[in-house]
Write a protein that holds these residues in place. Structure first.
Motif, PDB file in Angstrom:
ATOM      1  N   THR A 181       0.837  -1.200   0.000  1.00 33.52           N
ATOM      2  CA  THR A 181       0.000   0.000   0.000  1.00 33.52           C
ATOM      3  C   THR A 181       0.876   1.256   0.000  1.00 33.52           C
ATOM      4  OG1 THR A 181      -0.131   0.012   2.422  1.00 33.52           O
ATOM      5  CG2 THR A 181      -1.865  -1.167   1.223  1.00 33.52           C
ATOM      6  N   PRO A 182       0.448   2.314  -0.693  1.00 33.56           N
ATOM      7  CA  PRO A 182       1.253   3.552  -0.722  1.00 33.56           C
ATOM      8  C   PRO A 182       1.514   4.131   0.657  1.00 33.56           C
ATOM      9  CG  PRO A 182      -0.409   3.601  -2.448  1.00 33.56           C
ATOM     10  CD  PRO A 182      -0.708   2.394  -1.610  1.00 33.56           C
ATOM     11  N   VAL A 183       0.552   4.025   1.586  1.00 36.46           N
ATOM     12  CA  VAL A 183       0.741   4.620   2.906  1.00 36.46           C
ATOM     13  C   VAL A 183       1.821   3.883   3.690  1.00 36.46           C
ATOM     14  CG1 VAL A 183      -1.137   3.271   3.969  1.00 36.46           C
ATOM     15  CG2 VAL A 183      -0.415   5.435   5.002  1.00 36.46           C
ATOM     16  N   PHE A 184       1.848   2.550   3.606  1.00 36.95           N
ATOM     17  CA  PHE A 184       2.890   1.798   4.304  1.00 36.95           C
ATOM     18  C   PHE A 184       4.249   2.052   3.674  1.00 36.95           C
ATOM     19  CE2 PHE A 184       5.641  -1.884   4.905  1.00 36.95           C
ATOM     20  CZ  PHE A 184       5.603  -2.033   6.287  1.00 36.95           C
ATOM     21  N   MET A 185       4.307   2.055   2.350  1.00 36.73           N
ATOM     22  CA  MET A 185       5.583   2.284   1.673  1.00 36.73           C
ATOM     23  C   MET A 185       6.141   3.671   1.989  1.00 36.73           C
ATOM     24  SD  MET A 185       4.775   0.486  -2.020  1.00 36.73           S
ATOM     25  CE  MET A 185       6.394   0.833  -2.684  1.00 36.73           C
ATOM     26  N   ALA A 186       5.245   4.671   2.061  1.00 38.43           N
ATOM     27  CA  ALA A 186       5.712   6.018   2.408  1.00 38.43           C
ATOM     28  C   ALA A 186       6.181   6.085   3.850  1.00 38.43           C
ATOM     29  CB  ALA A 186       4.583   7.021   2.167  1.00 38.43           C
ATOM     30  N   SER A 187       5.497   5.376   4.738  1.00 38.48           N
ATOM     31  CA  SER A 187       5.927   5.371   6.143  1.00 38.48           C
ATOM     32  C   SER A 187       7.308   4.746   6.289  1.00 38.48           C
ATOM     33  CB  SER A 187       4.905   4.615   7.007  1.00 38.48           C
ATOM     34  OG  SER A 187       5.001   3.213   6.854  1.00 38.48           O
ATOM     35  N   VAL A 188       7.534   3.632   5.618  1.00 39.91           N
ATOM     36  CA  VAL A 188       8.829   2.957   5.693  1.00 39.91           C
ATOM     37  C   VAL A 188       9.902   3.805   5.015  1.00 39.91           C
ATOM     38  CG1 VAL A 188      10.128   0.962   4.850  1.00 39.91           C
ATOM     39  CG2 VAL A 188       7.892   0.637   5.897  1.00 39.91           C
ATOM     40  N   ALA A 189       9.560   4.419   3.877  1.00 38.65           N
ATOM     41  CA  ALA A 189      10.542   5.244   3.164  1.00 38.65           C
ATOM     42  C   ALA A 189      11.051   6.367   4.056  1.00 38.65           C
ATOM     43  CB  ALA A 189       9.921   5.801   1.888  1.00 38.65           C
ATOM     44  N   PHE A 208      -0.158  22.417   8.056  1.00 38.66           N
ATOM     45  CA  PHE A 208       0.322  22.433   6.673  1.00 38.66           C
ATOM     46  C   PHE A 208       0.134  21.098   5.946  1.00 38.66           C
ATOM     47  CE2 PHE A 208       2.908  25.664   8.882  1.00 38.66           C
ATOM     48  CZ  PHE A 208       2.545  26.774   8.141  1.00 38.66           C
ATOM     49  N   GLY A 209      -0.200  20.051   6.679  1.00 36.42           N
ATOM     50  CA  GLY A 209      -0.392  18.758   6.049  1.00 36.42           C
ATOM     51  C   GLY A 209       0.816  17.853   6.218  1.00 36.42           C
ATOM     52  N   LEU A 210       0.559  16.566   6.260  1.00 33.76           N
ATOM     53  CA  LEU A 210       1.600  15.579   6.500  1.00 33.76           C
ATOM     54  C   LEU A 210       2.631  15.561   5.377  1.00 33.76           C
ATOM     55  CD1 LEU A 210       2.650  13.384   8.333  1.00 33.76           C
ATOM     56  CD2 LEU A 210       0.980  11.808   7.362  1.00 33.76           C
ATOM     57  N   GLY A 211       2.158  15.629   4.134  1.00 29.40           N
ATOM     58  CA  GLY A 211       3.072  15.587   2.999  1.00 29.40           C
ATOM     59  C   GLY A 211       4.055  16.746   2.999  1.00 29.40           C
ATOM     60  N   SER A 212       3.579  17.936   3.341  1.00 29.08           N
ATOM     61  CA  SER A 212       4.455  19.115   3.347  1.00 29.08           C
ATOM     62  C   SER A 212       5.553  18.987   4.394  1.00 29.08           C
ATOM     63  CB  SER A 212       3.629  20.376   3.618  1.00 29.08           C
ATOM     64  OG  SER A 212       2.684  20.590   2.592  1.00 29.08           O
ATOM     65  N   VAL A 213       5.210  18.464   5.574  1.00 29.95           N
ATOM     66  CA  VAL A 213       6.204  18.307   6.634  1.00 29.95           C
ATOM     67  C   VAL A 213       7.221  17.229   6.253  1.00 29.95           C
ATOM     68  CG1 VAL A 213       6.541  17.608   9.048  1.00 29.95           C
ATOM     69  CG2 VAL A 213       4.689  19.178   8.438  1.00 29.95           C
ATOM     70  N   LEU A 214       6.775  16.149   5.634  1.00 30.38           N
ATOM     71  CA  LEU A 214       7.702  15.110   5.185  1.00 30.38           C
ATOM     72  C   LEU A 214       8.688  15.667   4.154  1.00 30.38           C
ATOM     73  CD1 LEU A 214       5.234  12.102   4.829  1.00 30.38           C
ATOM     74  CD2 LEU A 214       7.085  12.308   6.501  1.00 30.38           C
ATOM     75  N   LEU A 215       8.182  16.429   3.196  1.00 32.33           N
ATOM     76  CA  LEU A 215       9.059  17.008   2.178  1.00 32.33           C
ATOM     77  C   LEU A 215      10.017  18.031   2.795  1.00 32.33           C
ATOM     78  CD1 LEU A 215       6.586  17.451  -0.814  1.00 32.33           C
ATOM     79  CD2 LEU A 215       8.297  15.660  -0.482  1.00 32.33           C
ATOM     80  N   ALA A 216       9.552  18.768   3.820  1.00 31.89           N
ATOM     81  CA  ALA A 216      10.445  19.707   4.512  1.00 31.89           C
ATOM     82  C   ALA A 216      11.569  18.948   5.209  1.00 31.89           C
ATOM     83  CB  ALA A 216       9.653  20.530   5.524  1.00 31.89           C
ATOM     84  N   GLY A 217      11.247  17.796   5.800  1.00 37.46           N
ATOM     85  CA  GLY A 217      12.287  16.978   6.428  1.00 37.46           C
ATOM     86  C   GLY A 217      13.303  16.494   5.421  1.00 37.46           C
ATOM     87  N   ALA A 245      -1.585   9.498  -4.548  1.00 33.69           N
ATOM     88  CA  ALA A 245      -2.668   8.552  -4.228  1.00 33.69           C
ATOM     89  C   ALA A 245      -3.697   9.202  -3.302  1.00 33.69           C
ATOM     90  CB  ALA A 245      -2.089   7.292  -3.584  1.00 33.69           C
ATOM     91  N   GLN A 246      -3.200   9.981  -2.316  1.00 34.32           N
ATOM     92  CA  GLN A 246      -4.113  10.692  -1.422  1.00 34.32           C
ATOM     93  C   GLN A 246      -4.971  11.691  -2.194  1.00 34.32           C
ATOM     94  OE1 GLN A 246      -4.289   8.968   1.562  1.00 34.32           O
ATOM     95  NE2 GLN A 246      -4.133  10.925   2.637  1.00 34.32           N
ATOM     96  N   ARG A 247      -4.328  12.429  -3.094  1.00 35.62           N
ATOM     97  CA  ARG A 247      -5.058  13.428  -3.885  1.00 35.62           C
ATOM     98  C   ARG A 247      -6.102  12.761  -4.773  1.00 35.62           C
ATOM     99  NH1 ARG A 247      -1.189  17.435  -6.902  1.00 35.62           N
ATOM    100  NH2 ARG A 247      -0.563  17.674  -4.716  1.00 35.62           N
TER     101      ARG A 247
END
Length: 412
Positions: A221-229, A284-293, A399-401
């Protein structure tokens, strides 16, 4: 800290786990500060000097998978007590080993601290599972915030206690490690209470949970793969650079004390953002914070490649710490969204096992790669890892969008 849409018990348990996180961070920072030196002092062959240090990570990696299922069987409270008790016993074994100059029993003591580490890594997930989806990032941040002061106090405790016993250098520090484990046991027994997962509680009030999926299906699933990534890449990059940074600083003609100060500054970057990372995710949303990291980790690499001055080391390692925090809080939030309660143990176990294995490889490889290729090349090596993490995160965001667009179309 209060959480929207969360039961008071969830907020209380998050605060208790934050305290336990602080005690764990104190204990592990003492071990990480002194274990290599103690191993050098006790090892019959100096080539084995780093083995006790490595066993902390190796034992954690081995135990983390089994810890997930033990937590499911015994409950979080008594499983966490068992992990903290391992720290207490490991600290006492280390004290005895230093007094009697026994290298192999010292290895057993540090391995038990690694067992504690494996269980403590589930503190943040326990806090996340107890609250609603909207409150998960705040609960995770609260737990990690417990490490802020401890990250600074731990090395100071190590320096203060290492000379307690004149005939056994470092024994006093390991006595403090045992005390941290004992305090954790007491806090968990007295104040922590198991509670049902938020989704399980929803099921009890009428919502129906889907049947448990195979682990292979969850992992795709995209959510699990993103969490592990994000969890794996963030932790791997952080340990890879952090392990080599003090050595690189000395090689660039900075002092040993400068190397220690760089790491303390890095630890501030790792834990201080926990006070506001959850709020940033909500705003700001989860995706934005991940990309900032990811961007901060990229900034660390670029600064380290362009300059080896002391300010460059400070700024690079600070960015590395903040970047790790954003990726770790965000990745853990994604992980907590990727499973149902029946899937929890196997999903958490797999994710933590992958993270530990990658971190262990990064820790073991940093020194030899630094010696052979240098500091600039070492930082360049993390760029492909960050790129893969960014691509996987981007796939999840798309996928979220798409899911939101489909839902909106269905409501028209």
């Amino acid at each position: 800290m209060r959480f929207p849409s969360a039961a008071p018990a969830g907020s209380r348990n998050a605060a208790v786990l934050a305290l336990c996180q602080g005690l764990f961070t104190c204990a592990i920072s003492i071990d990480l500060t002194l274990t290599a030196l103690t191993g050098w002092q006790l090892a019959p062959d100096k080539a084995l000097a780093t083995l006790p240090f490595a066993l902390i990570t190796v034992a954690g990696a081995v135990v983390t998978w089994f810890a997930a299922f033990l937590i499911q069987r015994l409950g979080r409270r008594w499983s966490f007590v068992l992990g903290a008790a391992s720290c207490c016993v490991g600290g006492l074994i280390s004290v005895w080993s230093v007094f009697h100059a026994q290298f192999w029993t010292f290895c057993a003591g540090t391995a038990l601290v690694g067992v504690f580490q494996a269980f403590a890594q589930y503190y943040r997930l326990a806090a996340a599972d107890a609250v609603s989806e909207a409150a998960k990032s705040r609960a995770i941040s609260t737990v990690l915030a417990g490490g802020v002061i401890a990250a600074l106090v731990g090395p100071a405790l190590a320096a203060w206690s290492k000379d307690w016993f004149p005939t056994a250098l470092f024994a006093g520090a390991y006595l403090v490690v045992a005390a941290m484990g004992l305090l954790s046991v007491l806090v968990l027994i007295l104040f922590y209470r198991d509670q049902a997962d938020h989704l399980a509680a929803a099921a009890a009030t009428g919502a129906e949970l889907a049947p448990a999926r195979p682990l292979s299906a969850i992992a795709r699933t995209p959510v699990f793969m993103a969490s592990v990534a994000n969890n794996v890449a963030g932790s791997m990059v952080m340990m890879f650079i952090m392990t080599a940074a003090p050595l690189a600083a000395v090689a660039c003609h900075h002092g040993i004390d400068d190397g220690a100060a760089i790491i303390q500054w890095h630890l501030v970057g790792m834990y201080a953002p926990s006070f506001f990372a959850g709020r940033l995710i909500q705003r700001f949303g989860l995706g934005s914070v991940l990309l900032a990291g990811l961007a901060m980790n990229l900034g660390c690499a670029l600064i380290a490649m362009l300059s080896t001055t002391l300010p460059a080391f400070y700024v690079a390692l600070l960015l590395l710490g903040v970047g790790w925090n954003f990726m770790f809080v965000g990745g853990t939030t994604l992980l907590a969204q990727s499973y149902t309660p029946p899937e929890r143990a196997k999903t958490q176990g797999l994710a933590e096992l992958m993270r530990y294995a990658a971190t262990a490889l990064a820790t073991l490889g940093a020194g030899p790669l630094l010696a052979r290729f240098g500091w600039e090349t070492l930082n360049a090596a993390i760029l492909p890892v960050l790129l893969v993490s960014a691509l996987v995160t981007g796939r999840w965001m798309l996928a979220q969008r798409a899911g939101r667009a489909t839902l909106a179309a269905g409501l028209r």
